[in-house]
Structure formats: C-alpha cells, structure tokens
Design a protein around this motif. Structure first.
Motif, PDB file in Angstrom:
ATOM      1  N   GLN A  55       0.442  -1.292  -0.123  1.00  0.00           N
ATOM      2  CA  GLN A  55       0.279   0.008   0.479  1.00  0.00           C
ATOM      3  C   GLN A  55       0.883   0.823   0.177  1.00  0.00           C
ATOM      4  O   GLN A  55       0.889   1.797   0.814  1.00  0.00           O
ATOM      5  CB  GLN A  55      -0.619  -0.085   1.107  1.00  0.00           C
ATOM      6  N   ARG A  81     -16.801  -0.524  -4.397  1.00  0.00           N
ATOM      7  CA  ARG A  81     -15.791  -1.058  -3.527  1.00  0.00           C
ATOM      8  C   ARG A  81     -15.153   0.785  -3.120  1.00  0.00           C
ATOM      9  O   ARG A  81     -13.921   1.439  -2.409  1.00  0.00           O
ATOM     10  CB  ARG A  81     -15.245  -1.457  -3.740  1.00  0.00           C
ATOM     11  N   LEU A  85     -13.528   4.749   0.605  1.00  0.00           N
ATOM     12  CA  LEU A  85     -12.569   4.996   0.877  1.00  0.00           C
ATOM     13  C   LEU A  85     -11.748   6.389   0.345  1.00  0.00           C
ATOM     14  O   LEU A  85     -11.019   6.518   0.638  1.00  0.00           O
ATOM     15  CB  LEU A  85     -11.269   3.998  -0.196  1.00  0.00           C
ATOM     16  N   HIS A 123      -6.754   6.754  -1.011  1.00  0.00           N
ATOM     17  CA  HIS A 123      -4.781   6.258  -0.669  1.00  0.00           C
ATOM     18  C   HIS A 123      -4.960   5.872  -1.565  1.00  0.00           C
ATOM     19  O   HIS A 123      -5.465   5.136  -2.149  1.00  0.00           O
ATOM     20  CB  HIS A 123      -5.181   5.914   0.600  1.00  0.00           C
ATOM     21  N   GLU A 126      -4.679   2.027  -1.367  1.00  0.00           N
ATOM     22  CA  GLU A 126      -6.000   1.086  -0.614  1.00  0.00           C
ATOM     23  C   GLU A 126      -7.250   1.176  -1.964  1.00  0.00           C
ATOM     24  O   GLU A 126      -7.707   0.008  -2.682  1.00  0.00           O
ATOM     25  CB  GLU A 126      -6.984   1.976  -0.034  1.00  0.00           C
ATOM     26  N   GLU A 129      -5.939  -1.104  -4.482  1.00  0.00           N
ATOM     27  CA  GLU A 129      -6.093  -2.644  -4.214  1.00  0.00           C
ATOM     28  C   GLU A 129      -7.546  -3.485  -5.113  1.00  0.00           C
ATOM     29  O   GLU A 129      -7.127  -3.933  -5.296  1.00  0.00           O
ATOM     30  CB  GLU A 129      -5.517  -2.661  -2.957  1.00  0.00           C
ATOM     31  N   LYS A 241     -11.743  10.204   6.046  1.00  0.00           N
ATOM     32  CA  LYS A 241     -12.638   8.330   7.010  1.00  0.00           C
ATOM     33  C   LYS A 241     -13.000   9.034   7.867  1.00  0.00           C
ATOM     34  O   LYS A 241     -13.026   8.696   8.978  1.00  0.00           O
ATOM     35  CB  LYS A 241     -11.047   7.835   6.559  1.00  0.00           C
TER      36      LYS A 241
END
Ligand code: FAD
Length: 430
Positions: A55, A81, A85, A123, A126, A129, A241
């Motif tokens: 990450q 998804r 984030l 991020h 993140e 990913e 967040k």
C-alpha cells in the motif's frame, strides 16, 4: 493466464478478437489497459515486477473522466468498493488560504456527485488494491520483471528476467516513468529530469491532531480539504475517513539530481524551515506527522516524447511511460486509464490483421488531448506559485483549482469509437 471471454465479475466480454495483448506493469495504467482489453474481447496477459501488493503512496485523485471508466467495470461494483475509501467533500468543499495570513480567500464548492462519472480522492494504495484485485481475479497477474522488449513485422514480445521469451500481437508497456520500452520505441535513451520541484508527502492517523484543540476542528465533522497558496510553494491538507486519517502534501522547489531514485525519507526540520514564515497552522499540522511517514518525492518530468509507438507499431507506451504528469494536474492516473480504454477500442475496431494501424490510430486519437491535459499541471502550479494577491482580492475565483469541462466531461470510449475510422483514413493518406 489468457482470458477466455467468459462472464467475469459482472463484466460481459464482447466476442473474442483473437488479438493477444501483453501488458507490462500493474499500476493504474497497466491494470486499466488490461481490464479494458479484456472487455473489448482481446486475450490479455499482465506482467508485474513487484513481488507483493504494497500500500504505497498517499493521496491520489481520479476525475469524473476516470469515474466514467470505473463505473463500466463489474456493473458498477468497482465504484461501490472505491467510494467508502474516498474523501467526501460534499459539505466542506475546498478552503483556499493565503499562505501568510491564513485567511480563507475562497471556499471552492465540490461539484455535484455523479453516479455514472464519480470522482475519487483517496489513498493510492487502497484504491489501487481494489483495481488490482479485480484485474487479478479475472486475468491473473504473474510476478515477473521484464528485461527487454522486441518486435518484428508480425509480432512483438518481452523477455523476462528468467530469460523466457513471450510473444503477442501487441505489447502495452505500462511500466512507469522509467520504462524499459522507451529505448525500443524511440531508438535512444531518454532520461527523466527534475521538474524543479519536489513534494513532501505524508499520510497518518489523526490521533495527535484530535488531541490538539486547534487542529481538532479538522477531524470532528467529516472530511475536510484546505490549501495554503504561497510564493513557489503550496500546501494541501485533507482529513479523510470521517476525520480519522489525514494527509498533506507540500510542493516546494528542488533541483536534486533524480537519476537513480525519486522517493526519499523526508525530514520534518526541513519542512518546518520551508514554511517558517507561513500561517502557523501549517507548522501545527506538520508537527503532528510521525517522521517515518514523511516522504520527499522528487517530481520527475520528461519532455513530451515525439512518439509512443515503436517502429513496427507493435509496442505502445502507455500511462507514465509515455507521459508523466505533475500532481497539480490531478490527472496522471486518469489519463493512463483513458489510454487503456482507447487502445482497447482501437484494437477491436482494427481486428487482428491490422494491429499496427490500430496502435498508430490510438496515438493520433490520444496525443493532443494528453499534451493539453499535461500542460494544466504547469499552469495550475504557476497560477498558485505566482499569485497576484491584489487581483485575487478583486476576484477570488481566479485562484480556484481549475475544473475544465473538456477534461472532466470526456468519454474516452465514445471518443475512440467516433474517431477511429476518420483517423485510420487519415493514416492511409500519409
Ligand atoms: C510506488 C508508487 C507510488 C505512487 N504514489 C503516487 C501518489 O501517491 N499520488 C499520485 O498522484 N501518484 C502516485 N504515483 C504515480 C501514479 O500512480 C501514476 O502517475 C499513474 O498512476 C500512472 O500509472 P502507470 O500505471 O502509468 O505507472 P506506475 O504507477 O508507475 O506503474 C508502473 C508499474 O510497472 C511496474 N514495472 C516497472 N518496471 C517493470 C519491469 N521491468 N517489469 C515488470 N513490471 C515493471 C512497476 O512495478 C509498476 O507497478 C505513484 C507511483 C508509484 C510507482
């Protein structure tokens, strides 16, 4: 490894084209190209050097022109998804401060959220990913470092570090700013150079920020975004967040030689020295940073390459390998994704017999748009670093982060479909 055209993760592939595509690099550019080539019915193999997903990095931005691409993947599942984030600035907007007094010159509102063309700021690791896992589940991503690229009239390919040769109809070199394919494409060594700037960057949990009554305000009511604009530097600070994490970036002049490496550990003392005459709030925020989370990121730049296409037109540079962006454009990763959509469409339109024509058509369709978008990185940086504060007083809107419709409203898939025939006709006339 090769894809078979089945329905995967909600994405129905089109009829198979029989075109084999090798993608080198699983950054956003390579992953986007692989996913889009799969969507358009090509057989895809991705090769990536890093041994495990890390990450890495801090904040990265995707404009609505990228959101439109993500939205088409897995029936919107990838967007679903990525959304939690991402920073949500619907209520807060972007506060732009004068660097020394700290006064808020303007609050730039956040554009309305579009379901089909959302934008994301989050991020890097993140968000990466999410896309990496989606591509890996569909396509597989073997760990392999590429040593060289090759091509002839009929095929192109890669040589792995193990010595194994793999060939395909076309190779997409999405291997970043130090691409090994560049020499094959250009015929000469083209080294990255310093942009004259570096960025101190940090991402960390907000514990100390919350404990300090003067900075707690940034962590208590959802996500926030503030920027301090000053002579030859700018400082951007976000909480994310719901206030639990924060990140800041400080762009500053830097002339270091970046031949070998471009990311170094940063020193808090140097950051504090650079902003000692700025609004004390900047130093207060910086002081909360654990030093091990601070990176000094040298901004590598390149003169625009004369071409992204190899002599036989079977190797294509894509993303940063073709055109690195300054962060002030906030478009580097987005343009890499647009590239992937465009080449996937062109290859399908041209078919297996016309791969070189499709690769050349892709370059013609993309080149001017990419160049124009790249220039916004310089113009925004210069606008912020050479601010005429008297003029800003008369019209604060001139200091806002530019959000050009021609960048954001663009549908790269539609554009490639519309332009393909005309561009190919133009190529055959040359
Ligand atoms: C570690 C890292 C952190 C970054 N952090 C940020 C950030 O925080 N914010 C931001 O705005 N931008 C960041 N960037 C840049 C941003 O990700 C790119 O501008 C954009 O995403 C373009 O992506 P790309 O796929 O073209 O290139 P890259 O993201 O550079 O991806 C290239 C990929 O190719 C692989 N590769 C390279 N050489 C080989 C080889 N010989 N064989 C096989 N694979 C190879 C690399 O491992 C890498 O995964 C970062 C890039 C990197 C590599």
């Amino acid at each position: 490894m090769a894809t078979n055209g089945s329905k995967t993760n909600g994405t129905t592939s089109r009829s198979r084209t029989g075109i084999k595509v090798i993608v080198v690099g699983a950054g956003f550019g390579g992953l986007g190209a692989a996913i889009e080539c799969h969507r358009q019915g090509h057989n895809v193999e991705i090769y990536e050097a890093f041994p495990e997903l890390k990450q890495l990095g801090d904040i990265i931005s995707f404009g609505p022109n990228a959101g439109r691409i993500f939205y088409r993947w897995a029936d919107g599942e990838i967007v679903r998804r990525m959304r939690p984030l991402s920073i949500d600035l619907t209520k807060y907007g972007f506060n732009i401060h004068k660097y020394d007094t700290g006064e808020i010159v303007i609050n730039q509102p956040t554009p309305k959220y579009s379901v089909e063309a959302p934008n994301f700021n989050g991020h890097r690791g993140e968000l990466h990913e999410v896309v990496f896992n989606y591509a890996r589940d569909d396509l597989g991503i073997p760990r392999n470092r590429i040593s060289t690229y090759f091509e002839d009239e009929n095929e192109s390919g890669i040589v792995l570090e193990t010595g194994t040769k793999v060939s395909a109809d076309v190779v997409i070199a999405a291997d970043g700013v130090r691409s090994k394919a560049r020499k094959t494409v250009l015929g000469y060594e083209d080294k990255p150079k310093s942009s004259g700037y570096a960025v101190w960057r940090a991402w960390f949990p907000n514990k100390d920020m919350i404990a300090d009554p003067l900075t707690a305000q940034f962590c208590e009511n959802g996500d926030t975004f503030n920027g301090w604009i000053g002579p030859d530097m700018h400082f951007l600070f976000s909480t994310i967040k719901n206030g639990s994490d924060c990140c800041w970036v400080l762009t500053h002049p830097d002339e270091h030689d970046i031949d070998e490496s471009w990311s170094f550990p940063g020193k808090l003392s140097e950051v504090k020295e650079a902003i000692k005459d700025w609004d004390p709030m900047c130093t207060r925020i910086v002081s909360k940073t654990p030093e091990e989370m601070l990176v000094d990121w040298k901004l590598v730049y390149r003169d625009p390459l004369p071409t992204w296409v190899s002599p036989k037109a079977r190797i294509l540079l894509l993303g940063d390998s073709a055109h690195p962006f300054l962060p002030t454009s906030a478009q580097g990763a987005t343009q890499a994704l647009e590239d992937g959509v465009c080449i996937a469409v062109c290859l399908r339109r041209g078919g297996k017999e016309n791969v070189p024509t499709s690769v050349r058509a892709h370059e013609k369709i993309r080149y001017e748009r990419v160049r124009a978008t790249q220039k916004t990185g310089e113009s925004t940086r210069d606008m912020w670093h050479k601010t005429d504060w008297a003029k800003v007083k008369e019209n604060p809107e001139i200091i806002q982060f530019p959000r050009q419709d021609w960048i954001f409203d663009f549908d790269t898939e539609k554009n490639a479909e519309e332009m393909y025939d005309g561009v190919v006709e133009g190529l055959s006339e040359v």
